[in-house]
Design a protein around this motif. Structure first.
Motif, PDB file in Angstrom:
ATOM      1  N   ASP A   1       0.763  -1.230   0.108  1.00  0.00           N
ATOM      2  CA  ASP A   1       0.122  -0.017   0.171  1.00  0.00           C
ATOM      3  C   ASP A   1       0.922   1.303  -0.084  1.00  0.00           C
ATOM      4  N   ALA A   2       2.024   1.226   0.767  1.00  0.00           N
ATOM      5  CA  ALA A   2       2.783   2.357   0.801  1.00  0.00           C
ATOM      6  C   ALA A   2       3.524   2.611  -0.452  1.00  0.00           C
ATOM      7  N   TYR A   3       3.962   1.626  -1.402  1.00  0.00           N
ATOM      8  CA  TYR A   3       4.794   1.664  -2.620  1.00  0.00           C
ATOM      9  C   TYR A   3       3.613   2.201  -3.663  1.00  0.00           C
ATOM     10  N   ILE A   4       2.361   1.641  -3.313  1.00  0.00           N
ATOM     11  CA  ILE A   4       1.382   2.047  -4.510  1.00  0.00           C
ATOM     12  C   ILE A   4       1.106   3.545  -4.151  1.00  0.00           C
ATOM     13  N   LEU A   5       0.873   4.045  -3.125  1.00  0.00           N
ATOM     14  CA  LEU A   5       0.578   5.548  -2.801  1.00  0.00           C
ATOM     15  C   LEU A   5       1.789   6.332  -3.235  1.00  0.00           C
ATOM     16  N   LEU A   6       3.214   5.946  -2.809  1.00  0.00           N
ATOM     17  CA  LEU A   6       4.334   6.764  -3.381  1.00  0.00           C
ATOM     18  C   LEU A   6       4.629   6.659  -4.963  1.00  0.00           C
ATOM     19  N   MET A   7       4.372   5.495  -5.403  1.00  0.00           N
ATOM     20  CA  MET A   7       4.522   5.370  -6.886  1.00  0.00           C
ATOM     21  C   MET A   7       3.424   6.294  -7.807  1.00  0.00           C
ATOM     22  N   SER A   8       2.333   6.090  -7.137  1.00  0.00           N
ATOM     23  CA  SER A   8       1.202   6.694  -7.933  1.00  0.00           C
ATOM     24  C   SER A   8       1.315   8.327  -8.019  1.00  0.00           C
ATOM     25  N   ARG A   9       2.185   8.832  -7.373  1.00  0.00           N
ATOM     26  CA  ARG A   9       2.493  10.516  -7.591  1.00  0.00           C
ATOM     27  C   ARG A   9       3.262  10.862  -8.668  1.00  0.00           C
ATOM     28  N   VAL A  10       3.973   9.764  -9.317  1.00  0.00           N
ATOM     29  CA  VAL A  10       4.819  10.001 -10.096  1.00  0.00           C
ATOM     30  C   VAL A  10       4.139   9.295 -11.625  1.00  0.00           C
ATOM     31  N   PRO A  11       3.832  10.347 -12.506  1.00  0.00           N
ATOM     32  CA  PRO A  11       3.354   9.849 -13.844  1.00  0.00           C
ATOM     33  C   PRO A  11       3.880   8.670 -14.570  1.00  0.00           C
ATOM     34  N   VAL A  12       4.852   8.546 -14.487  1.00  0.00           N
ATOM     35  CA  VAL A  12       5.758   7.414 -15.426  1.00  0.00           C
ATOM     36  C   VAL A  12       5.745   6.183 -14.330  1.00  0.00           C
ATOM     37  N   LEU A  13       5.566   6.167 -13.066  1.00  0.00           N
ATOM     38  CA  LEU A  13       5.210   4.970 -12.176  1.00  0.00           C
ATOM     39  C   LEU A  13       3.990   4.752 -11.959  1.00  0.00           C
ATOM     40  N   LYS A  14       3.063   5.661 -12.394  1.00  0.00           N
ATOM     41  CA  LYS A  14       1.511   5.237 -12.012  1.00  0.00           C
ATOM     42  C   LYS A  14       1.228   3.735 -12.692  1.00  0.00           C
ATOM     43  N   PRO A  15       1.501   3.438 -13.846  1.00  0.00           N
ATOM     44  CA  PRO A  15       1.245   2.164 -14.462  1.00  0.00           C
ATOM     45  C   PRO A  15       1.763   0.956 -13.547  1.00  0.00           C
ATOM     46  N   LEU A  16       3.046   1.184 -13.079  1.00  0.00           N
ATOM     47  CA  LEU A  16       3.867   0.160 -12.128  1.00  0.00           C
ATOM     48  C   LEU A  16       2.995   0.176 -10.827  1.00  0.00           C
ATOM     49  N   ALA A  17       2.481   1.120 -10.238  1.00  0.00           N
ATOM     50  CA  ALA A  17       1.780   1.093  -9.089  1.00  0.00           C
ATOM     51  C   ALA A  17       0.395   0.353  -9.384  1.00  0.00           C
ATOM     52  N   TRP A  18      -0.338   0.626 -10.363  1.00  0.00           N
ATOM     53  CA  TRP A  18      -1.347   0.069 -10.811  1.00  0.00           C
ATOM     54  C   TRP A  18      -1.077  -1.626 -10.868  1.00  0.00           C
ATOM     55  N   LEU A  19       0.021  -1.881 -11.392  1.00  0.00           N
ATOM     56  CA  LEU A  19       0.388  -3.328 -11.597  1.00  0.00           C
ATOM     57  C   LEU A  19       0.648  -3.997 -10.512  1.00  0.00           C
ATOM     58  N   ILE A  20       1.391  -3.623  -9.587  1.00  0.00           N
ATOM     59  CA  ILE A  20       1.812  -4.162  -8.235  1.00  0.00           C
ATOM     60  C   ILE A  20       0.507  -4.338  -7.297  1.00  0.00           C
ATOM     61  N   GLY A  21      -0.538  -3.481  -7.665  1.00  0.00           N
ATOM     62  CA  GLY A  21      -1.809  -3.537  -6.931  1.00  0.00           C
ATOM     63  C   GLY A  21      -2.681  -4.894  -7.387  1.00  0.00           C
ATOM     64  N   LEU A  22      -2.489  -5.362  -8.624  1.00  0.00           N
ATOM     65  CA  LEU A  22      -3.075  -6.502  -8.989  1.00  0.00           C
ATOM     66  C   LEU A  22      -3.232  -7.841  -8.115  1.00  0.00           C
ATOM     67  N   PRO A  23      -4.269  -8.235  -7.859  1.00  0.00           N
ATOM     68  CA  PRO A  23      -4.512  -9.423  -6.785  1.00  0.00           C
ATOM     69  C   PRO A  23      -3.549 -10.432  -7.246  1.00  0.00           C
ATOM     70  N   VAL A  24      -3.107 -10.915  -8.248  1.00  0.00           N
ATOM     71  CA  VAL A  24      -2.253 -11.868  -8.398  1.00  0.00           C
ATOM     72  C   VAL A  24      -0.583 -11.444  -8.391  1.00  0.00           C
ATOM     73  N   ILE A  25      -0.343 -10.213  -8.663  1.00  0.00           N
ATOM     74  CA  ILE A  25       1.082  -9.678  -8.377  1.00  0.00           C
ATOM     75  C   ILE A  25       1.348  -9.453  -7.069  1.00  0.00           C
ATOM     76  N   ARG A  26       0.463  -8.653  -6.347  1.00  0.00           N
ATOM     77  CA  ARG A  26       0.643  -7.850  -5.031  1.00  0.00           C
ATOM     78  C   ARG A  26       1.173  -8.947  -4.146  1.00  0.00           C
ATOM     79  N   PRO A  27       0.523 -10.292  -3.918  1.00  0.00           N
ATOM     80  CA  PRO A  27       1.187 -11.274  -2.960  1.00  0.00           C
ATOM     81  C   PRO A  27       2.460 -11.763  -3.117  1.00  0.00           C
TER      82      PRO A  27
END
Length: 121
Positions: free
Chosen positions: A77-103
């Protein structure tokens, strides 16, 4: 003011070369947007961490971020919040939040941190 402009406090291990490298990488990608992030080195800050409701050992093992409302976010959750602030990292923040990727990513991250901390002993 939009949520992305609210100040974040990132609790990071300033004695960890990889953590310092990650911070520099983030600041480079964030550019001026990185001004909304305050980096707090947790080295020797056990009392401060406890005041924030953060276990010092947990702070070494998981990223912790405090948002503008004072809420503590940890781990992915911390990584997603931090990465979502940077346009180039937003897709990565979304990706790591996916139910299969996250765990899977969380397990890998915990294993990596454990190896790093065991190596310091």
């Amino acid at each position: 003011m939009g949520r992305n402009n609210d100040k974040l406090v990132v609790f990071y291990d300033g004695s960890c070369p990889a953590c310092i490298k990650d911070r520099r990488w983030y600041e480079k990608l964030a550019g001026k947007g990185g001004d909304s992030v305050e980096w707090l080195d947790i080295t020797g800050q056990d009392a401060l961490l406890r005041q924030q409701g953060i276990d010092p050992d947990s702070a070494l093992r998981e990223l912790h971020v405090k948002d503008a409302e004072g809420q503590i976010h940890r781990e992915m959750d911390a990584y997603i919040l931090l990465m979502s602030r940077v346009p180039v990292l937003k897709p990565l923040a979304w990706l790591i939040g996916l139910p299969v990727i996250r765990p899977a990513l969380a397990r890998w991250y915990h294993a990596w941190v454990s190896r790093r901390l065991d190596g310091q002993a």
